[in-house]
Write a protein that holds these residues in place. Structure first.
Motif, PDB file in Angstrom:
ATOM      1  N   ASP A 173       0.819  -1.218   0.000  1.00  0.00           N
ATOM      2  CA  ASP A 173       0.000   0.000   0.000  1.00  0.00           C
ATOM      3  C   ASP A 173       0.850   1.264   0.000  1.00  0.00           C
ATOM      4  O   ASP A 173       0.562   2.219  -0.709  1.00  0.00           O
ATOM      5  CB  ASP A 173      -0.927   0.035   1.229  1.00  0.00           C
ATOM      6  N   GLU A 174       1.914   1.265   0.825  1.00  0.00           N
ATOM      7  CA  GLU A 174       2.783   2.448   0.902  1.00  0.00           C
ATOM      8  C   GLU A 174       3.461   2.702  -0.443  1.00  0.00           C
ATOM      9  O   GLU A 174       3.553   3.842  -0.892  1.00  0.00           O
ATOM     10  CB  GLU A 174       3.861   2.251   1.976  1.00  0.00           C
ATOM     11  N   VAL A 175       3.923   1.627  -1.083  1.00  0.00           N
ATOM     12  CA  VAL A 175       4.598   1.749  -2.371  1.00  0.00           C
ATOM     13  C   VAL A 175       3.614   2.237  -3.434  1.00  0.00           C
ATOM     14  O   VAL A 175       3.923   3.127  -4.232  1.00  0.00           O
ATOM     15  CB  VAL A 175       5.254   0.402  -2.777  1.00  0.00           C
ATOM     16  N   PHE A 176       2.410   1.680  -3.404  1.00  0.00           N
ATOM     17  CA  PHE A 176       1.372   2.080  -4.354  1.00  0.00           C
ATOM     18  C   PHE A 176       1.076   3.579  -4.202  1.00  0.00           C
ATOM     19  O   PHE A 176       1.028   4.312  -5.192  1.00  0.00           O
ATOM     20  CB  PHE A 176       0.104   1.248  -4.115  1.00  0.00           C
ATOM     21  N   GLN A 177       0.917   4.031  -2.949  1.00  0.00           N
ATOM     22  CA  GLN A 177       0.647   5.460  -2.685  1.00  0.00           C
ATOM     23  C   GLN A 177       1.787   6.332  -3.185  1.00  0.00           C
ATOM     24  O   GLN A 177       1.558   7.377  -3.787  1.00  0.00           O
ATOM     25  CB  GLN A 177       0.435   5.707  -1.176  1.00  0.00           C
ATOM     26  N   LYS A 178       3.010   5.905  -2.916  1.00  0.00           N
ATOM     27  CA  LYS A 178       4.193   6.663  -3.333  1.00  0.00           C
ATOM     28  C   LYS A 178       4.203   6.807  -4.862  1.00  0.00           C
ATOM     29  O   LYS A 178       4.465   7.889  -5.385  1.00  0.00           O
ATOM     30  CB  LYS A 178       5.456   5.955  -2.837  1.00  0.00           C
ATOM     31  N   LEU A 179       3.888   5.726  -5.563  1.00  0.00           N
ATOM     32  CA  LEU A 179       3.873   5.776  -7.031  1.00  0.00           C
ATOM     33  C   LEU A 179       2.753   6.688  -7.536  1.00  0.00           C
ATOM     34  O   LEU A 179       2.925   7.383  -8.542  1.00  0.00           O
ATOM     35  CB  LEU A 179       3.747   4.362  -7.610  1.00  0.00           C
ATOM     36  N   LYS A 180       1.635   6.692  -6.845  1.00  0.00           N
ATOM     37  CA  LYS A 180       0.541   7.599  -7.228  1.00  0.00           C
ATOM     38  C   LYS A 180       0.979   9.054  -7.040  1.00  0.00           C
ATOM     39  O   LYS A 180       0.684   9.911  -7.866  1.00  0.00           O
ATOM     40  CB  LYS A 180      -0.724   7.311  -6.418  1.00  0.00           C
ATOM     41  N   GLU A 181       1.711   9.313  -5.943  1.00  0.00           N
ATOM     42  CA  GLU A 181       2.230  10.667  -5.694  1.00  0.00           C
ATOM     43  C   GLU A 181       3.191  11.094  -6.799  1.00  0.00           C
ATOM     44  O   GLU A 181       3.309  12.287  -7.090  1.00  0.00           O
ATOM     45  CB  GLU A 181       2.977  10.730  -4.353  1.00  0.00           C
ATOM     46  N   LEU A 182       3.880  10.136  -7.390  1.00  0.00           N
ATOM     47  CA  LEU A 182       4.809  10.435  -8.482  1.00  0.00           C
ATOM     48  C   LEU A 182       4.071  10.542  -9.824  1.00  0.00           C
ATOM     49  O   LEU A 182       4.698  10.649 -10.875  1.00  0.00           O
ATOM     50  CB  LEU A 182       5.895   9.356  -8.579  1.00  0.00           C
ATOM     51  N   ASN A 183       2.740  10.486  -9.745  1.00  0.00           N
ATOM     52  CA  ASN A 183       1.884  10.587 -10.937  1.00  0.00           C
ATOM     53  C   ASN A 183       2.156   9.515 -11.986  1.00  0.00           C
ATOM     54  O   ASN A 183       2.119   9.770 -13.187  1.00  0.00           O
ATOM     55  CB  ASN A 183       2.016  11.978 -11.592  1.00  0.00           C
ATOM     56  N   MET A 184       2.424   8.303 -11.515  1.00  0.00           N
ATOM     57  CA  MET A 184       2.659   7.197 -12.438  1.00  0.00           C
ATOM     58  C   MET A 184       1.306   6.638 -12.882  1.00  0.00           C
ATOM     59  O   MET A 184       0.352   6.629 -12.113  1.00  0.00           O
ATOM     60  CB  MET A 184       3.482   6.091 -11.766  1.00  0.00           C
ATOM     61  N   ILE A 185       1.238   6.178 -14.121  1.00  0.00           N
ATOM     62  CA  ILE A 185      -0.012   5.599 -14.629  1.00  0.00           C
ATOM     63  C   ILE A 185      -0.150   4.169 -14.094  1.00  0.00           C
ATOM     64  O   ILE A 185       0.855   3.534 -13.757  1.00  0.00           O
ATOM     65  CB  ILE A 185      -0.065   5.610 -16.183  1.00  0.00           C
ATOM     66  N   PRO A 186      -1.371   3.635 -14.028  1.00  0.00           N
ATOM     67  CA  PRO A 186      -1.582   2.289 -13.464  1.00  0.00           C
ATOM     68  C   PRO A 186      -0.693   1.200 -14.069  1.00  0.00           C
ATOM     69  O   PRO A 186      -0.165   0.361 -13.341  1.00  0.00           O
ATOM     70  CB  PRO A 186      -3.066   2.016 -13.744  1.00  0.00           C
TER      71      PRO A 186
END
Length: 157
Positions: free
Chosen positions: A27-40
């Protein structure tokens, strides 16, 4: 406002460091990647990469989390379980993590907490004092049966 965009390779490097610095859950990694504006699609690729290269390991995270919260914050098993569930950790990994806490050490720590709270609580009304100690131990995440046993065995004066 401009957002910095990252390539998959740049994001991988960032997340490698992020995961190497401290154990992380998915979950933490997923959130971090979302913060970096990465696409799914990129998020999926990066998470698979991190798992395959052992930067991300949910079982290792759960075990490390349980040991740390118990030893440093003296949390009980219920609190540790609830915190891991809140991070979407599987029951299998939660059970494995709880096995990291030696029974003897668990009860020793619990007894020390009871004694410390009893000594340190200035409340003169014994019933109120016991209630405060019981609430404290339940907040810490200790099982209600052992909390009740401990509080009932405290002196009446």
């Amino acid at each position: 406002m401009m957002y910095k965009s990252y390539t998959v390779e740049e994001a991988k490097k960032k997340l490698e460091y992020y995961c190497a610095y401290q154990e992380r859950c998915h979950d933490e990694v997923f959130q971090k990647l979302k913060e970096l504006n990465m696409i799914p699609q990129a998020i999926d690729i990066i998470i698979v990469y991190l798992i395959e290269n052992n930067f991300l390991n949910e079982e290792r995270f759960a075990c490390s989390f349980a040991r740390g919260k118990f030893r440093i914050k003296q949390w009980g098993k219920k609190r540790i379980t609830n915190e891991l569930k809140a991070r979407n950790i599987s029951n299998y990994n939660i059970n494995k993590a709880l096995k990291e806490i030696p029974e003897e050490e668990y009860f020793e720590t619990f007894q020390k907490l009871v004694a410390k709270e009893w000594e340190g609580n200035p409340e003169s009304n014994i019933r109120k004092k016991k209630k405060k100690i019981m609430d404290f131990l339940l907040r810490k995440g200790y099982e209600s049966n052992i909390v009740l046993d401990a509080v009932y065995s405290l002196p009446e004066k």
